[in-house]
Scaffold this active site. Structure first.
Site, PDB file in Angstrom:
ATOM      1  N   ASP A   1       6.554  10.696  14.418  1.00  0.00           N
ATOM      2  CA  ASP A   1       5.301  10.550  14.267  1.00  0.00           C
ATOM      3  C   ASP A   1       4.398   9.434  14.399  1.00  0.00           C
ATOM      4  O   ASP A   1       3.457   9.313  13.880  1.00  0.00           O
ATOM      5  CB  ASP A   1       4.913  11.441  13.122  1.00  0.00           C
ATOM      6  N   GLU A   2       4.919   8.414  15.035  1.00  0.00           N
ATOM      7  CA  GLU A   2       4.349   7.049  15.067  1.00  0.00           C
ATOM      8  C   GLU A   2       4.365   6.564  16.622  1.00  0.00           C
ATOM      9  O   GLU A   2       5.425   6.939  17.272  1.00  0.00           O
ATOM     10  CB  GLU A   2       5.017   5.984  14.293  1.00  0.00           C
TER      11      GLU A   2
HETATM   12  P1  TTP Z   1       6.497   9.339   7.614  1.00  0.00           P
HETATM   13  O1  TTP Z   1       5.342   8.761   8.548  1.00  0.00           O
HETATM   14  O2  TTP Z   1       7.204   7.897   6.747  1.00  0.00           O
HETATM   15  O3  TTP Z   1       5.931  10.322   6.430  1.00  0.00           O
HETATM   16  P2  TTP Z   1       4.823  10.945   6.539  1.00  0.00           P
HETATM   17  O4  TTP Z   1       4.216  11.431   7.843  1.00  0.00           O
HETATM   18  O5  TTP Z   1       5.218  12.413   6.011  1.00  0.00           O
HETATM   19  O6  TTP Z   1       3.600  10.810   5.586  1.00  0.00           O
HETATM   20  P3  TTP Z   1       2.489   9.319   5.506  1.00  0.00           P
HETATM   21  O7  TTP Z   1       1.126  10.417   5.596  1.00  0.00           O
HETATM   22  O8  TTP Z   1       2.668   8.623   4.271  1.00  0.00           O
HETATM   23  O9  TTP Z   1       2.703   8.847   7.030  1.00  0.00           O
HETATM   24  O10 TTP Z   1       7.572   9.944   8.164  1.00  0.00           O
HETATM   25  C1  TTP Z   1       7.072  10.917   9.368  1.00  0.00           C
HETATM   26  C2  TTP Z   1       8.016  12.120   9.051  1.00  0.00           C
HETATM   27  O11 TTP Z   1       9.531  11.919   9.094  1.00  0.00           O
HETATM   28  C3  TTP Z   1       7.608  12.997   7.615  1.00  0.00           C
HETATM   29  O12 TTP Z   1       6.917  13.960   7.827  1.00  0.00           O
HETATM   30  C4  TTP Z   1       9.204  13.500   7.501  1.00  0.00           C
HETATM   31  C5  TTP Z   1      10.219  12.697   8.277  1.00  0.00           C
HETATM   32  N1  TTP Z   1      10.632  11.993   6.997  1.00  0.00           N
HETATM   33  C6  TTP Z   1      12.050  12.409   6.545  1.00  0.00           C
HETATM   34  O13 TTP Z   1      12.515  13.620   7.096  1.00  0.00           O
HETATM   35  N2  TTP Z   1      12.760  11.774   5.577  1.00  0.00           N
HETATM   36  C7  TTP Z   1      12.276  10.559   5.068  1.00  0.00           C
HETATM   37  O14 TTP Z   1      12.743   9.992   4.292  1.00  0.00           O
HETATM   38  C8  TTP Z   1      11.026   9.858   5.673  1.00  0.00           C
HETATM   39  C9  TTP Z   1      10.474   8.831   5.116  1.00  0.00           C
HETATM   40  C10 TTP Z   1      10.382  10.849   6.701  1.00  0.00           C
HETATM   41 MG    MG Z   2       3.468   9.620   8.861  1.00  0.00          MG
END
Ligand code: TTP
Ligand code: MG
Length: 357
Positions: free
Chosen positions: A110-111
């Site tokens: 997601d980045e």
């Molecule tokens: P992130 O971008 O770290 O988290 P997020 O998008 O859920 O929240 P934020 O708003 O803080 O960015 O991770 C992206 C996706 O990756 C997340 O939705 C689920 C997955 N993920 C896992 O499955 N296990 C993990 O430990 C993490 C950190 C993320």
């Molecule tokens: Mg995220």
């Protein structure tokens, strides 16, 4: 030659998995939502993949045991990981982002980074462009994201995390050191929990502390990484935004000096391989689903055995446990092992393929 100043974006979707679930099920809106393992009324094993911001108010976090999440927030909506759906949405988002610059790099599910140096003549134009991106993603996908803008990837990535959800944070080159100084060292890429603890014993807690430390002592303590994190603490990062081919798998093999049937030695070696692979996966922000072990006996007879996990992960304890379970049947007192190997694959990313040995 004067180096051209760059303007880099880091875009990170907000609570990605749960945001997609909320979009698909508007009735979840406003309620705590947790995606991950089955909680089984508090008896479930496995972890939280992510949770929405309502669940975070109860202290629930990514990577937390699902049983703990249940204690903190039993009233949440618990959902299994619909991995295929998230990858599909991720692909659409990445296609949208790619249109904003030919210098694009996906970083995890997601980045992404964009180098917009040739698209925006200054930070004001960059800000307008970032708002346009947020608007387009919101209109197309009904999802919000947070964007960090900075002079390089490191600063942009840290900036995108500062105001979440739906944030936009701009850090100009001359503001970089001031911006970084109060933040904990963990915010720097590469600084994991172990390094963080080691730095703390040297009295280094913030990025500012690190930037004032003697770089030769850091190099003595941490090797090449010491120099890298020192430069990072000063906001220096010259790495380019460039699309990487998709990494299909990460693997490591070890041939024993002498063929062995010593279980302890084999298991310890497997633990070591797990650690190296997890470090690689963490560094590249890759989450895997499939684990494969390879065992070669002294007569060169070779076996592989795989397991696909119910959830994507890059946690060391998950890999260690799975690898140990997979190798059990191959450990026999009457058969000496020549080589063991470990591979993780089935990542949360897309398209072109490449293998990292
Ligand atoms: P992130 O971008 O770290 O988290 P997020 O998008 O859920 O929240 P934020 O708003 O803080 O960015 O991770 C992206 C996706 O990756 C997340 O939705 C689920 C997955 N993920 C896992 O499955 N296990 C993990 O430990 C993490 C950190 C993320
Ligand atoms: Mg995220």
């Amino acid at each position: 030659m004067i180096e051209k100043k760059r303007i880099i974006f880091h875009i990170d979707m907000d609570h990605f998995f749960t945001a997609v679930e909320e979009r698909e099920h508007p009735e979840y809106k406003g309620k705590p939502v947790i995606v991950g393992a089955n909680p089984k009324e508090g008896k479930g094993r496995g972890v939280v993949s992510t949770c929405n911001y309502e669940a975070r108010k109860f202290g629930v976090r990514s990577g937390m045991p699902i049983s703990r999440a249940w204690k903190l927030c039993p009233q949440a909506i618990y959902l299994p990981v619909n991995y295929e759906l998230y990858v599909k949405v991720s692909n659409e988002i990445m296609d949208t982002l790619r249109e904003y610059s030919e210098k694009f790099e996906q970083w995890g599910i997601d980045e992404a980074f964009l180098d917009v140096t040739s698209k925006a003549k200054d930070y004001a134009e960059a800000e307008a462009l970032a708002r346009l991106i947020k608007k387009e993603i919101c209109e197309r996908e009904k999802l919000t994201c947070s964007i960090g803008i900075g002079p390089n990837k490191l600063v942009a990535k840290i900036a995108s995390d500062i105001q979440k959800p739906d944030g936009l944070t701009i850090v100009r080159e001359n503001e970089t050191e001031k911006f970084l100084a109060p933040l904990p060292v963990r915010k720097l890429l590469w600084v994991g929990r172990k390094t963080e603890q080691k730095l703390e014993t040297l009295g280094i807690k913030t990025i500012g502390d690190l930037s004032h430390y003697d770089p030769t002592v850091l190099a003595e303590n941490f090797g090449i990484m010491g120099t890298q994190i020192y430069l990072m603490a000063h906001g220096i990062d010259k790495s380019e935004v460039e699309e990487r081919g998709e990494i299909k798998s990460i693997s490591r093999d070890i041939t024993f000096e002498e063929d062995t049937s010593d279980f302890n030695l084999i298991i310890n070696t497997l633990d070591k391989l797990s650690e190296e692979i997890c470090n690689d996966a963490l560094r590249q922000n890759l989450y895997f689903k499939t684990v494969t072990i390879k065992v070669r006996y002294e007569n060169f007879e070779t076996h592989t055995h795989s397991r696909t996990l119910p959830l994507i992960t890059n946690r060391l304890q998950d890999l260690r446990k799975t690898a140990k379970e997979l190798i059990q049947n191959y450990l026999r007192l009457d058969r000496k092992v020549r080589l063991i190997g470990l591979r993780v694959s089935n990542f949360a990313s897309t398209e072109k393929q490449k293998t990292l040995i």
